[in-house]
Design a protein around this motif. Sequence first.
Motif, short mmCIF file in Angstrom:
data_model
loop_
_atom_site.label_atom_id
_atom_site.label_comp_id
_atom_site.label_asym_id
_atom_site.label_seq_id
_atom_site.Cartn_x
_atom_site.Cartn_y
_atom_site.Cartn_z
N GLY A 16 0.81 -1.22 0.00
CA GLY A 16 0.00 0.00 0.00
C GLY A 16 0.83 1.26 0.00
N SER A 17 0.13 2.39 0.12
CA SER A 17 0.77 3.71 0.08
C SER A 17 0.36 4.53 1.29
N LEU A 18 1.22 5.47 1.61
CA LEU A 18 0.97 6.38 2.72
C LEU A 18 1.77 7.64 2.46
N ASP A 62 19.22 4.03 -0.79
CA ASP A 62 19.03 3.00 -1.82
C ASP A 62 17.77 2.17 -1.57
N PHE A 63 17.45 1.93 -0.32
CA PHE A 63 16.35 1.02 -0.03
C PHE A 63 14.97 1.64 -0.29
N VAL A 64 14.89 2.93 -0.61
CA VAL A 64 13.60 3.54 -0.93
C VAL A 64 13.53 4.09 -2.36
N LYS A 65 14.62 4.01 -3.08
CA LYS A 65 14.63 4.54 -4.44
C LYS A 65 13.57 3.86 -5.29
N MET A 83 5.03 7.53 0.16
CA MET A 83 5.60 6.18 0.26
C MET A 83 4.68 5.18 -0.44
N ASN A 84 5.19 4.57 -1.48
CA ASN A 84 4.45 3.58 -2.24
C ASN A 84 5.12 2.22 -2.11
N ASP A 90 9.59 -1.37 6.24
CA ASP A 90 9.48 0.09 6.29
C ASP A 90 8.86 0.56 7.60
N THR A 91 8.40 -0.36 8.41
CA THR A 91 7.82 -0.02 9.71
C THR A 91 8.86 0.69 10.57
N ALA A 92 8.51 1.89 11.03
CA ALA A 92 9.46 2.69 11.81
C ALA A 92 8.77 3.97 12.27
#
Length: 120
Positions: A16-18, A62-65, A83-84, A90-92
Motif C-alpha cells: 500500500g501507500s501512505l 538505496d532502499f527507498v529509491k 511512500m508507495n 518500512d515499519t518505523a
Amino acid sequence: QVQLVESGGGLVQAGGSLRVSCAASGRTFSMYSTAWFRQAPGKDREFVATINWSSINTYYADFVKGRFTISRDNAKNTVHLQMNSLKPEDTAVYYCAWRCTYRPVNCDYWGQGIQVTVSS
C-alpha cells in the motif's frame, strides 16, 4: 527557531501507500534543505530522503529509491514523503528534519516523529 510537526502516519498493508507530512513554523524554512529519517525498533536512526531548498535536488537512500518521493511546498512551509509499495521492513518512526547538510545528511532541527506500521 523552527518547530516541525509530522502528520499522516498510521497502519497500512504491505504493497500500500501512505504520505507523511511535516509542517514547519518560522520564516526561514524555505532557505534550507529538509530530510526524512526513520528509526525501527531496536535499530539506529537512518537516513531516508532529502530535498534542497528549491526542490531541484533530491537524494534517496538505496532502499527507498523508486518507491518513496520527497517534496516540499515552501509557500506552505511543508515537506512530504510519499511512500508507495510499502514493505513490512518500512515499519518505523519517521522523523522530519530541517537545516540539513547534503551528503552526508546532517540536520539541526528535528520533529517528534510519527509511527508508520506496515502489516504483512
